[in-house]
Design an enzyme around this catalytic site. Structure first.
Site, PDB file in Angstrom:
ATOM      1  N   VAL A  11       0.658  16.185  11.906  1.00  0.00           N
ATOM      2  CA  VAL A  11      -0.760  16.435  11.687  1.00  0.00           C
ATOM      3  C   VAL A  11      -1.178  15.513  10.549  1.00  0.00           C
ATOM      4  O   VAL A  11      -0.342  15.059   9.762  1.00  0.00           O
ATOM      5  CB  VAL A  11      -1.064  17.918  11.365  1.00  0.00           C
ATOM      6  CG1 VAL A  11      -0.808  18.799  12.581  1.00  0.00           C
ATOM      7  CG2 VAL A  11      -0.276  18.408  10.169  1.00  0.00           C
ATOM      8  N   SER A  12      -2.464  15.228  10.461  1.00  0.00           N
ATOM      9  CA  SER A  12      -2.927  14.198   9.532  1.00  0.00           C
ATOM     10  C   SER A  12      -3.065  14.651   8.089  1.00  0.00           C
ATOM     11  O   SER A  12      -3.024  13.828   7.184  1.00  0.00           O
ATOM     12  CB  SER A  12      -4.271  13.641  10.015  1.00  0.00           C
ATOM     13  OG  SER A  12      -4.102  13.051  11.288  1.00  0.00           O
ATOM     14  N   THR A  13      -3.256  15.946   7.870  1.00  0.00           N
ATOM     15  CA  THR A  13      -3.447  16.432   6.510  1.00  0.00           C
ATOM     16  C   THR A  13      -2.640  17.707   6.286  1.00  0.00           C
ATOM     17  O   THR A  13      -2.255  18.386   7.235  1.00  0.00           O
ATOM     18  CB  THR A  13      -4.934  16.754   6.214  1.00  0.00           C
ATOM     19  OG1 THR A  13      -5.333  17.875   7.007  1.00  0.00           O
ATOM     20  CG2 THR A  13      -5.835  15.557   6.508  1.00  0.00           C
ATOM     21  N   GLN A  16      -4.128  20.870   7.920  1.00  0.00           N
ATOM     22  CA  GLN A  16      -4.040  21.075   9.361  1.00  0.00           C
ATOM     23  C   GLN A  16      -2.756  21.812   9.726  1.00  0.00           C
ATOM     24  O   GLN A  16      -1.757  21.738   9.024  1.00  0.00           O
ATOM     25  CB  GLN A  16      -4.100  19.731  10.098  1.00  0.00           C
ATOM     26  CG  GLN A  16      -5.448  19.063  10.008  1.00  0.00           C
ATOM     27  CD  GLN A  16      -5.444  17.720  10.705  1.00  0.00           C
ATOM     28  OE1 GLN A  16      -4.540  16.917  10.518  1.00  0.00           O
ATOM     29  NE2 GLN A  16      -6.458  17.484  11.510  1.00  0.00           N
TER      30      GLN A  16
END
Length: 158
Positions: A11-13, A16
């Site tokens: 996931v990007s962050t 998330q």
């Protein structure tokens, strides 16, 4: 040594959740200890868990990812990583959301050609999505700065 199956989630962050991806891995019978999870951008492959995963992969192993954009968001790097894993390490890759991207089922040269075409197309789309998201986020930030400036200026007038 028997071949192993690994899962990779990204996931990007940190905010998330990877739950949906992890659930898909567990549903396929992958042991949770064999699932590697990164919470960072897919702009490149300098991710700690991804690098740890690659050190574990051996000939005959299988890497499972939910979708190609979870592997990465850079067209050239996705294609390079795919080739390194499948041709140099000689491990397999399965993309859950795109069954044609499953090197365990590649049927000769025609299957490999079809997989390469689909991989290139989806890698391109993943990179374009990242570029779009980046532009939107930058635009949103600029918009917020402008709104804050207007509100601040207006408050000085009144």
């Amino acid at each position: 040594m028997a071949s192993k199956t690994f899962g990779y989630c990204r996931v990007s962050t940190t905010e998330q959740k990877e739950d949906r991806q992890l659930e898909a891995m567990l549903d396929l019978g992958i042991n949770e200890r064999d699932v590697f999870i990164d919470k960072c951008s897919g702009k490149d492959f300098e991710r700690p868990q991804y690098q740890a995963l690659k050190l574990q992969l051996r000939k005959g192993d299988t890497l499972i990812i939910k979708s190609i954009d979870r592997l990465g968001r850079n067209y050239k790097q996705i294609c390079d990583e795919w080739r390194e894993i499948t041709r140099e390490i000689e491990a397999n890759i399965k993309v859950i959301d795109m069954p044609v991207l499953d090197t365990t089922r590649t049927d000769g040269l025609i299957g490999e050609v079809i997989s390469d075409i689909v991989l290139q197309l989806l890698s391109y789309v993943a990179e374009q999505e990242r570029a779009f998201i980046t532009r939107v986020c930058e635009g949103t930030l600029e918009y917020r700065i402008l709104i804050d400036y207007i509100i601040d200026s207006f408050s000085k007038i009144t």
